[in-house]
Design an enzyme around this catalytic site. Structure first.
Site, PDB file in Angstrom:
ATOM      1  N   SER A   1       0.816  -1.213   0.000  1.00  0.00           N
ATOM      2  CA  SER A   1       0.000   0.000   0.000  1.00  0.00           C
ATOM      3  C   SER A   1       0.851   1.266   0.000  1.00  0.00           C
ATOM      4  CB  SER A   1      -0.891   0.000   1.256  1.00  0.00           C
ATOM      5  OG  SER A   1      -1.531   1.248   1.434  1.00  0.00           O
TER       6      SER A   1
ATOM      7  N   TYR B   1      -2.278   5.646  -4.494  1.00  0.00           N
ATOM      8  CA  TYR B   1      -3.275   6.714  -4.427  1.00  0.00           C
ATOM      9  C   TYR B   1      -2.654   7.931  -5.104  1.00  0.00           C
ATOM     10  CZ  TYR B   1      -5.963   4.276  -0.773  1.00  0.00           C
ATOM     11  OH  TYR B   1      -6.727   3.381  -0.071  1.00  0.00           O
TER      12      TYR B   1
ATOM     13  N   LYS C   1      -8.121  -0.858  -9.414  1.00  0.00           N
ATOM     14  CA  LYS C   1      -8.790  -1.486  -8.263  1.00  0.00           C
ATOM     15  C   LYS C   1      -9.992  -0.637  -7.850  1.00  0.00           C
ATOM     16  CE  LYS C   1      -7.828  -2.726  -3.408  1.00  0.00           C
ATOM     17  NZ  LYS C   1      -8.531  -1.678  -2.651  1.00  0.00           N
TER      18      LYS C   1
ATOM     19  N   HIS D   1     -13.502  -1.784  -1.613  1.00  0.00           N
ATOM     20  CA  HIS D   1     -12.642  -1.270  -0.538  1.00  0.00           C
ATOM     21  C   HIS D   1     -13.023  -1.907   0.809  1.00  0.00           C
ATOM     22  CE1 HIS D   1      -9.582   2.071  -0.514  1.00  0.00           C
ATOM     23  NE2 HIS D   1      -9.617   1.780   0.769  1.00  0.00           N
TER      24      HIS D   1
ATOM     25  N   THR E   1      -5.849   2.626  -7.099  1.00  0.00           N
ATOM     26  CA  THR E   1      -7.129   2.566  -6.385  1.00  0.00           C
ATOM     27  C   THR E   1      -8.020   3.690  -6.887  1.00  0.00           C
ATOM     28  OG1 THR E   1      -6.165   1.548  -4.432  1.00  0.00           O
ATOM     29  CG2 THR E   1      -8.243   2.697  -4.126  1.00  0.00           C
TER      30      THR E   1
END
Length: 355
Positions: A106, A130, A226, A250, A156
């Site tokens: 992440s 992100y 995603k 999520h 994402t």
């Protein structure tokens, strides 16, 4: 206590994690309907098992974008692994490598990408991104990940703003002072950080499909989107050159009232028609859930919360235990349904209960 199934790890984590950490990991948005539906939806899908099929030799291997993994379960990107175990994402990387599967690290890791890479050299890893308002920050992350040997970029798409997670609001959730979002250290110097370790509104809510072209200009890595839940967005992902889709809501932490991912999977797979790979996360708790997802067209599934429960139990060793249990349950479910290899799994294997 014998750890027999994933719910044993969940019970352990709930009992022993600090309440604020447990609540953060467990949280869904609003009433948590979508979070809970992710799990319940599997119960509406029933098998049509075939008999007398010679399942004496079982093969659970599959490939993600050409790279072989030992079984079709990877580790989904989740933030703040040090909340579960002191070594954080380093332990996650080692466990995934030991089990020969894919770990999606992440943006919001509590270890740097460099530390994650060094913890398991040669491991199969993707990087979840992100996009921040400060695009230079995102660009540097992408280039660092590529240089370190991460093999794909996972964008994402479902977080222009953070969903309302009531327990985090009630608890006044904040990252403990000794933990940092290591990949973003120095990026937001002098800004007052909010509950999730970043300045408020640092994520870019203006991101559109055209930003995939921007990402493609920065990297040669394949891009996976995603957070796709509809055929319209699946079609757009293909059209914009994505090489994979993760059907995801999520973990039910964003828009409450959306579909369970296993239900959305059917629509997405139908739209994609085999042009790119489709994966899924959300609600995987048993090996039979993995089999159902593959029967409905997923190439692989990813686990989020169960990975954190494994870390909370015993770090790298606990996460390996979780992965091993899922692998063994998946292999057993395959055999009992009459499939000796992943290539034999198909839509013919499942039906929906008539409620």
């Amino acid at each position: 206590m014998a750890m027999v199934c994933l719910s044993d790890f969940e019970a352990y984590a709930k009992k022993y994690l600090p309440r604020i950490a447990w609540d953060f990991f467990a949280a869904g948005a609003d009433e948590c309907s979508t979070r809970d539906e992710n799990i319940l939806a599997y119960k509406r899908i029933h098998f049509r098992p075939r008999m007398l099929r010679d399942v004496s030799v079982m093969d659970t291997r599959t490939k993600l974008l050409g790279t072989e993994i030992s079984f079709p379960v990877g580790i989904a990107p989740t933030g703040f692994h040090q909340l579960a175990w002191p070594d954080g994402e380093k332990s996650t990387a080692r466990a995934a490598n030991a089990m020969n599967t894919c770990y999606i690290a992440s943006t919001y890791s509590t270890c740097t990408l460099e530390e994650i890479s060094a913890a398991a050299p040669g491991g199969f890893r993707w990087f979840q991104l992100y996009i921040h308002r400060n695009r230079a920050v995102s660009q540097q992350l992408v280039q660092r990940a590529e240089a370190l040997g991460f093999q794909a970029l996972v964008l994402t798409a479902d977080l222009p703003y953070t969903g309302k997670r009531r327990d985090d609001v009630r608890n006044g959730f904040r990252l403990p002072p000794h933990m940092k979002l290591k990949n973003l250290e120095g990026a937001f110097e002098g800004d007052d950080c909010s509950e999730y370790g970043l300045p408020p509104n640092s994520l870019d809510p203006s991101v559109t499909w055209n930003d995939i072209y921007w990402l493609q200009s920065l990297t040669r890595l394949p891009i996976i989107i995603k957070g796709i839940l509809t055929k319209e967005d699946a079609e757009l992902a293909v059209r914009h050159g994505a090489q994979g889709i993760i059907v995801s809501n999520h973990g039910g932490r964003q828009l409450d009232g959306g579909p369970a991912t296993i239900d959305a999977l059917i629509e997405v797979v139908e739209a994609v028609q085999g042009r790119i790979e489709v994966y899924l996360d959300g609600g995987i708790r048993k090996g039979s859930d993995v089999l159902k997802a593959l029967a409905l067209g997923a190439k692989c599934v990813f686990i989020g919360r169960p990975a954190l429960w494994g870390l909370a139990y015993k770090g790298e060793e606990g996460l390996q235990d979780v992965l091993r249990i899922l692998r063994d349950e998946f292999r057993l479910s395959m055999a009992l349904a009459g499939c000796a290899s992943v290539s034999e799994i198909g839509r013919h294997l499942v039906q929906f209960s008539k409620l």
